[in-house]
Design a protein around this motif. Structure first.
Motif, mmCIF file in Angstrom:
data_model
loop_
_atom_site.group_PDB
_atom_site.id
_atom_site.type_symbol
_atom_site.label_atom_id
_atom_site.label_comp_id
_atom_site.label_asym_id
_atom_site.label_seq_id
_atom_site.Cartn_x
_atom_site.Cartn_y
_atom_site.Cartn_z
ATOM 1 N N LEU A 16 0.841 -1.198 0.000
ATOM 2 C CA LEU A 16 0.000 0.000 0.000
ATOM 3 C C LEU A 16 0.875 1.246 0.000
ATOM 4 O O LEU A 16 1.965 1.269 0.588
ATOM 5 C CB LEU A 16 -0.921 -0.002 1.222
ATOM 6 N N LYS A 17 0.359 2.321 -0.622
ATOM 7 C CA LYS A 17 1.156 3.526 -0.770
ATOM 8 C C LYS A 17 0.642 4.690 0.071
ATOM 9 O O LYS A 17 1.365 5.658 0.287
ATOM 10 C CB LYS A 17 1.198 3.930 -2.243
ATOM 11 N N SER A 18 -0.592 4.638 0.518
ATOM 12 C CA SER A 18 -1.169 5.760 1.254
ATOM 13 C C SER A 18 -0.397 6.007 2.557
ATOM 14 O O SER A 18 -0.085 5.086 3.295
ATOM 15 C CB SER A 18 -2.641 5.480 1.597
ATOM 16 N N GLU A 19 -0.100 7.283 2.808
ATOM 17 C CA GLU A 19 0.608 7.643 4.037
ATOM 18 C C GLU A 19 -0.210 8.618 4.869
ATOM 19 O O GLU A 19 0.313 9.264 5.774
ATOM 20 C CB GLU A 19 1.968 8.256 3.695
ATOM 21 N N GLY A 20 -1.495 8.728 4.553
ATOM 22 C CA GLY A 20 -2.349 9.656 5.268
ATOM 23 C C GLY A 20 -2.937 9.036 6.521
ATOM 24 O O GLY A 20 -2.306 8.217 7.193
ATOM 25 N N ASP A 53 -7.733 7.194 5.093
ATOM 26 C CA ASP A 53 -7.132 7.126 3.753
ATOM 27 C C ASP A 53 -6.620 5.722 3.461
ATOM 28 O O ASP A 53 -6.778 5.192 2.356
ATOM 29 C CB ASP A 53 -5.973 8.127 3.643
ATOM 30 N N LEU A 54 -6.004 5.130 4.479
ATOM 31 C CA LEU A 54 -5.483 3.773 4.320
ATOM 32 C C LEU A 54 -6.618 2.778 4.107
ATOM 33 O O LEU A 54 -6.515 1.857 3.280
ATOM 34 C CB LEU A 54 -4.671 3.400 5.563
ATOM 35 N N ALA A 55 -7.707 2.967 4.818
ATOM 36 C CA ALA A 55 -8.874 2.096 4.672
ATOM 37 C C ALA A 55 -9.453 2.205 3.265
ATOM 38 O O ALA A 55 -9.856 1.199 2.662
ATOM 39 C CB ALA A 55 -9.928 2.458 5.709
ATOM 40 N N LEU A 83 -10.263 -0.314 -2.143
ATOM 41 C CA LEU A 83 -10.108 -0.341 -3.597
ATOM 42 C C LEU A 83 -9.246 -1.517 -4.041
ATOM 43 O O LEU A 83 -9.525 -2.163 -5.061
ATOM 44 C CB LEU A 83 -9.484 0.976 -4.073
ATOM 45 N N LEU A 84 -8.197 -1.811 -3.277
ATOM 46 C CA LEU A 84 -7.327 -2.948 -3.599
ATOM 47 C C LEU A 84 -8.111 -4.250 -3.555
ATOM 48 O O LEU A 84 -7.950 -5.119 -4.427
ATOM 49 C CB LEU A 84 -6.160 -2.987 -2.606
ATOM 50 N N THR A 85 -8.991 -4.393 -2.562
ATOM 51 C CA THR A 85 -9.816 -5.605 -2.434
ATOM 52 C C THR A 85 -10.771 -5.736 -3.611
ATOM 53 O O THR A 85 -10.913 -6.820 -4.196
ATOM 54 C CB THR A 85 -10.615 -5.563 -1.120
ATOM 55 N N LEU A 86 -11.408 -4.639 -3.986
ATOM 56 C CA LEU A 86 -12.351 -4.669 -5.110
ATOM 57 C C LEU A 86 -11.636 -5.005 -6.419
ATOM 58 O O LEU A 86 -12.148 -5.766 -7.243
ATOM 59 C CB LEU A 86 -13.078 -3.330 -5.226
ATOM 60 N N ARG A 87 -10.457 -4.436 -6.612
ATOM 61 C CA ARG A 87 -9.703 -4.743 -7.836
ATOM 62 C C ARG A 87 -9.295 -6.207 -7.878
ATOM 63 O O ARG A 87 -9.343 -6.855 -8.931
ATOM 64 C CB ARG A 87 -8.468 -3.833 -7.930
ATOM 65 N N PHE A 88 -8.910 -6.725 -6.722
ATOM 66 C CA PHE A 88 -8.517 -8.138 -6.685
ATOM 67 C C PHE A 88 -9.711 -9.037 -6.986
ATOM 68 O O PHE A 88 -9.600 -9.998 -7.760
ATOM 69 C CB PHE A 88 -7.921 -8.483 -5.320
ATOM 70 N N GLU A 89 -10.869 -8.747 -6.393
ATOM 71 C CA GLU A 89 -12.082 -9.541 -6.678
ATOM 72 C C GLU A 89 -12.429 -9.478 -8.165
ATOM 73 O O GLU A 89 -12.826 -10.485 -8.765
ATOM 74 C CB GLU A 89 -13.252 -9.025 -5.841
#
Length: 638
Positions: free
Chosen positions: A167-171, A175-177, A182-188
């Motif tokens: 993950l890249k978010s540093e906020g 923001d991390l959630a 989005l990562l989970t949805l893309r993987f599905e």
């Protein structure tokens, strides 16, 4: 609750609303259907406190036994609802429950010939990491929203979590959630095309969950707590997926633990990804069987609490009227039931037989005997060549202990023979205690029974202050049995086979019940005997039994040589008592017959021949007319 007509007048709008509310609440059998009322109507079972411990727990029970409700009751959303939204209690919680229901649509996507099982396992493990991590982040967001406090999680701890998933978010945590979601949805979205476009980066099994849970609990606000992953319908996982979860469960850090809900025999795999490593109780988890924990006495108390909550929420008191549940659902004594079942013409014949059998000096005493005793003496003498009515009558009048013991042991079974082959009700199933027995610890079945009986009572225009009569209760019990039989076919891929098994076994035990004379009374269980047969036949029979138990077509009881709960031959089996009124046999756990694997399979694959063969081996013939409620299946039995 008021009846549709009371004193000849149409009930008012308030009464009608109460009837509708009560019907809605009793008719919502599944936790999923209760929606916002789930936590309002939650009733804590006796074993609930055992699930609050820090060790893994496996909650075992059939469909409708309350697993979903209990697991959801452990979630942080439920705990917050129980506190009526009081935010001050959050800091007092010792655990935070994260509920997840296994979605068959999702987990079955991780199988197919495109990839090897090892490769599918890697993708599934990554998906589990995403899923559990998302739940943890959702909780963190909820906590901050409710308390108004920002969790002081160190950036170093979060950096470790980010690395595990790339993950890249540093906020903020929010923001991390969002990035994780989005990562989970893309993987599905990528799973169905995983062969053409394989995912480049997969996380190590359990690593992200370990990192994130420990990071969150390092915050001063959450220190000393634990996360509970509440996994419902564990049986929906593929076999290799169960091994993946077993591995995570066995090697979970102290930051989190698991509470698993699974149907009996639904936990098919006990090994971890290391074939030599098994999950065992009590070393690795606490095994909580709902059927064992809620024995008859405890289930009765629990059931009364559940109905009280439902009736109260409908706007009434503890019951729809001032009657107790026992008064609302009165039971017939065996003697009263016999008098209802014996027709007037038959009663006259019985009295004439007794009068003819009595000696002149005992005729008056014989004539004054209760009709039920007169009936039983005639029934026994006519069905047993080694006895005669005059002798048995004399012995009864003399107070013979042997004859009276015979009456006590066989009278209930004889009730099934009174209306043998006749139209209408052949046996009554009524009374609060009887309804509880029919349910076999299944709270959903109990709600169905009470709901059905009350609806029939009201639709007949009867006042709810009047107890529900035995006929209405019996017809309601038959209707619930028929409903669950019709639903069985859609419950699993083997539903059609289970339906045939149930129809065949139901007919066998129905005929045995209708012809009790000269035979073992109340034979309503069976044991799969150990005989010489082909391994393939045994395996197929075992699969039928396992599916039947898992989907509540059958219930099983530990035999005298129980070695392993997955050993089908170590148990005695019975059609679930909820079907007893429909097929007309005893709902009480009594005596058993022996069946072979071949006979069991014949009931599924060659029903008529299988039924005939089993009845013949038990000295019966398949010549009984079908009860009224079974005529719908006349073609099946033809």
């Amino acid at each position: 609750m008021e009846a549709a007509f009371k004193g000849g007048d149409m009930m008012n709008d308030t009464d009608q609303d109460h009837v509708n509310n009560l019907s809605n609440l009793l008719g919502l059998y599944k936790a999923e259907w209760l929606s916002g009322k789930l936590f309002e109507l939650f009733t804590e079972p006796g074993y609930f406190s055992e699930l609050k411990t820090s060790r893994p727990c496996v909650l075992i029970g059939g469909r409708g036994t309350g697993k979903t409700t209990v697991l959801q009751g452990l979630s942080y959303q439920a705990q917050f609802a129980f506190a009526h939204g009081n935010k001050d209690v959050i800091d007092q919680w010792k655990f935070f429950g994260l509920y997840h229901r296994v979605n068959t649509n999702r987990v079955t996507a991780f199988r197919g010939p495109e990839l090897s099982e090892d490769r599918w396992r890697a993708y599934f493990a990554h998906y589990v990491n995403l899923l559990f991590s998302s739940q943890l982040m959702e909780f963190a967001s909820w906590y901050e929203l409710q308390t108004g406090r920002t969790l002081a999680v160190s950036s170093a701890a979060l950096d470790g979590f980010r690395v595990t998933l790339g993950l890249k978010s540093e906020g903020s945590l929010a923001d991390l959630a969002h990035e994780l979601r989005l990562l989970t949805l893309r993987f599905e979205a990528s799973i169905n095309s995983i062969v053409d476009a394989p995912t480049q980066s997969l996380s190590m099994q359990g690593a992200p969950v370990d990192a994130l849970s420990q990071a969150l609990l390092s915050a001063p606000e959450l220190q000393g707590r634990q996360f509970f992953f509440l996994i419902d319908e564990f049986e929906n996982f593929e076999d290799y997926q169960q091994r993946v979860l077993n591995t995570i469960i066995k090697h979970a850090p102290t930051a989190y633990t698991f509470k698993i809900g699974v149907r009996e025999l639904g936990w098919r795999e006990r090994a971890t990804l290391n074939a030599n490593e098994q999950l065992t109780s009590p070393a690795d988890y606490a095994r909580i069987s709902i059927a064992e924990r809620l024995d008859d006495a405890r289930f009765k108390v629990f059931a009364e609490q559940v109905l009280t909550a439902r009736f109260g929420s409908a706007g009434g008191g503890s019951t729809p009227t001032d009657l107790s549940v026992g008064e609302l659902l009165p039971r017939l004594s065996e003697s009263d039931e016999a008098e209802l079942l014996i027709e007037r013409g038959e009663a006259a014949k019985i009295k004439a037989k007794i009068e003819a059998a009595a000696s002149p000096d005992t005729r008056e005493a014989a004539a004054s005997l209760p009709l039920t005793v007169q009936y039983f003496l005639c029934y026994w003498a006519e069905s047993h060549a080694d006895t005669n009515l005059p002798d048995d009558l004399r012995l009864w009048l003399e107070g013979s202990a042997a004859v009276k013991a015979r009456f006590d042991n066989h009278f209930y079974a004889s009730l099934f023979a009174i209306r043998r082959g006749k139209r209408g009700i052949r046996k009554y199933y009524c009374g609060w205690d009887v309804f509880l027995s029919l349910c076999e610890g299944n709270i959903r079945y109990l709600l169905e029974l009470v709901h059905s009986a009350l609806l029939m009572h009201v639709e007949a225009g009867r006042d709810a202050s009047v107890p529900i009569d035995p006929e209405t209760q019996t017809l309601a019990a038959q209707a619930v049995g028929r409903k669950n039989l019709s639903e069985l076919e859609g419950l699993s891929v083997d539903g059609a086979r289970l339906t045939r098994l149930l129809l065949s076994l139901g007919r066998v035990f129905g005929v045995l019940a209708a012809s009790p004379a000269g035979h073992t009374p109340e034979a309503n269980q069976f044991h799969l005997r150990e005989d010489v047969s082909h391994d393939d036949t045994d395996q197929r029979a075992n699969e039928v039994l396992k599916n039947a138990v898992m989907h509540l077509a059958l219930v099983r009881y530990a035999g005298s040589k129980l070695l392993d709960e997955r050993d089908t031959r170590a148990y005695d089996y019975m059609i679930h008592p909820i079907f007893a009124p429909f097929f007309v046999f005893s709902h009480r756990k009594k005596r058993k017959i022996q069946l072979s694997s071949v006979q069991l399979l014949d009931l599924v694959e060659r029903p008529r021949a299988g039924i005939d063969a089993i009845l013949k081996s038990n000295n019966r013939a398949n010549e009984e007319s079908l009860p009224d409620q079974l005529e719908l299946f006349g073609e099946f039995y033809a």
